[in-house]
Design a protein around this motif. Structure first.
Motif, PDB file in Angstrom:
ATOM      1  N   SER A 150       0.831  -1.209   0.000  1.00 16.49           N
ATOM      2  CA  SER A 150       0.000   0.000   0.000  1.00 16.49           C
ATOM      3  C   SER A 150       0.861   1.253   0.000  1.00 16.49           C
ATOM      4  O   SER A 150       0.586   2.206  -0.728  1.00 16.49           O
TER       5      SER A 150
ATOM      6  N   PHE B  10       0.929   4.104  -2.936  1.00 15.18           N
ATOM      7  CA  PHE B  10       0.392   5.428  -2.647  1.00 15.18           C
ATOM      8  C   PHE B  10       1.454   6.491  -2.412  1.00 15.18           C
ATOM      9  O   PHE B  10       1.144   7.639  -2.189  1.00 15.18           O
TER      10      PHE B  10
ATOM     11  N   SER C 143       0.794  11.658  -9.039  1.00 14.23           N
ATOM     12  CA  SER C 143      -0.398  11.424  -9.840  1.00 14.23           C
ATOM     13  C   SER C 143      -0.018  11.058 -11.275  1.00 14.23           C
ATOM     14  O   SER C 143       0.903  11.614 -11.848  1.00 14.23           O
TER      15      SER C 143
ATOM     16  N   GLY D 129      -4.791   8.881 -14.065  1.00  8.56           N
ATOM     17  CA  GLY D 129      -5.757   7.814 -14.316  1.00  8.56           C
ATOM     18  C   GLY D 129      -5.640   7.167 -15.684  1.00  8.56           C
ATOM     19  O   GLY D 129      -6.635   6.879 -16.320  1.00  8.56           O
TER      20      GLY D 129
ATOM     21  N   ILE E 104      -7.771   0.549  -7.781  1.00  6.69           N
ATOM     22  CA  ILE E 104      -7.517   1.608  -6.798  1.00  6.69           C
ATOM     23  C   ILE E 104      -6.540   2.626  -7.367  1.00  6.69           C
ATOM     24  O   ILE E 104      -6.715   3.841  -7.192  1.00  6.69           O
ATOM     25  N   GLN E 105      -5.516   2.157  -8.070  1.00 12.13           N
ATOM     26  CA  GLN E 105      -4.568   3.078  -8.692  1.00 12.13           C
ATOM     27  C   GLN E 105      -5.272   3.970  -9.711  1.00 12.13           C
ATOM     28  O   GLN E 105      -4.975   5.158  -9.806  1.00 12.13           O
TER      29      GLN E 105
ATOM     30  N   ILE F 249      -8.564   4.778  -9.786  1.00 12.58           N
ATOM     31  CA  ILE F 249      -9.504   5.672  -9.101  1.00 12.58           C
ATOM     32  C   ILE F 249      -8.783   6.811  -8.392  1.00 12.58           C
ATOM     33  O   ILE F 249      -9.201   7.961  -8.458  1.00 12.58           O
ATOM     34  N   THR F 250      -7.702   6.477  -7.715  1.00 10.48           N
ATOM     35  CA  THR F 250      -6.967   7.502  -6.956  1.00 10.48           C
ATOM     36  C   THR F 250      -5.944   8.244  -7.810  1.00 10.48           C
ATOM     37  O   THR F 250      -5.307   9.177  -7.325  1.00 10.48           O
ATOM     38  N   GLN F 251      -5.777   7.822  -9.060  1.00 10.55           N
ATOM     39  CA  GLN F 251      -4.815   8.403  -9.995  1.00 10.55           C
ATOM     40  C   GLN F 251      -3.388   8.347  -9.446  1.00 10.55           C
ATOM     41  O   GLN F 251      -2.584   9.230  -9.668  1.00 10.55           O
ATOM     42  N   ARG F 252      -3.076   7.278  -8.739  1.00 11.44           N
ATOM     43  CA  ARG F 252      -1.738   7.048  -8.180  1.00 11.44           C
ATOM     44  C   ARG F 252      -0.950   6.036  -8.982  1.00 11.44           C
ATOM     45  O   ARG F 252       0.062   5.535  -8.519  1.00 11.44           O
TER      46      ARG F 252
END
Length: 158
Positions: free
Chosen positions: A19, A23, A27, A30, A96-97, A99-102
């Motif tokens: 994680s 994280f 950015s 996406g 998740i990557q 959605i969070t643009q990570r």
């Protein structure tokens, strides 16, 4: 049969480590990559250093998943289940990557992560069969800690 709390705890630490890796990045806006052919061209035709780095990173990071599945389910898990679980976990991470643009939702990551989990499962099974008894917890912890220490060192910006 009682499961070892040390292995479960270590896997939890591994999951938290993953994680943090995912994280800590900046950015990426996406982006989505469904082109699985380009990575193979980079790997085998152009011999791209970055492509090989991504290949090994994704495989190494998921070896503990396959080993953990083998340890938890013992003889009640097969390669198809390992594939299903590893692809599900990888899809979750990639989503998740996105959605969070990570990070980038990358089909290659899913393929290589599944390969890593399968490799981890094979490592677990081979060590188990060589000893003709249950996998020694100390050997599992040594391999797990080695991979976790590998995770602590940054591997480029991706």
């Amino acid at each position: 049969m009682k499961k070892s709390w040390k292995v479960h705890f270590l896997f939890l630490v591994y999951a938290l480590g993953l994680s943090i890796i995912f994280f800590r990045r900046g950015s990426y806006g996406g982006n989505i990559n469904f082109d699985f052919r380009s990575i193979f061209i980079d790997l085998f035709l152009e011999f791209s250093y970055n492509a090989w780095k991504e290949f090994f990173k994704n495989i190494l990071l998921f070896i503990p998943v396959g080993m953990y599945l083998g340890f938890v389910y013992k003889k009640n898990i097969f390669i198809c289940k390992v594939l299903l679980y590893s692809i599900s976990i990888s899809l979750f991470i990639e989503s998740i990557q996105l959605i969070t643009q990570r990070g980038i939702f990358d089909i290659n990551d899913i393929i290589f992560n599944a390969m890593g989990a399968l490799l981890g499962f094979c490592i677990y099974r081979n060590i188990n069969s060589i000893k003709q008894k249950q996998f020694n917890e100390k050997k599992y912890l040594i391999i797990f800690i080695s991979i976790f220490l590998f995770m602590l060192f940054p591997i480029g910006k991706n």
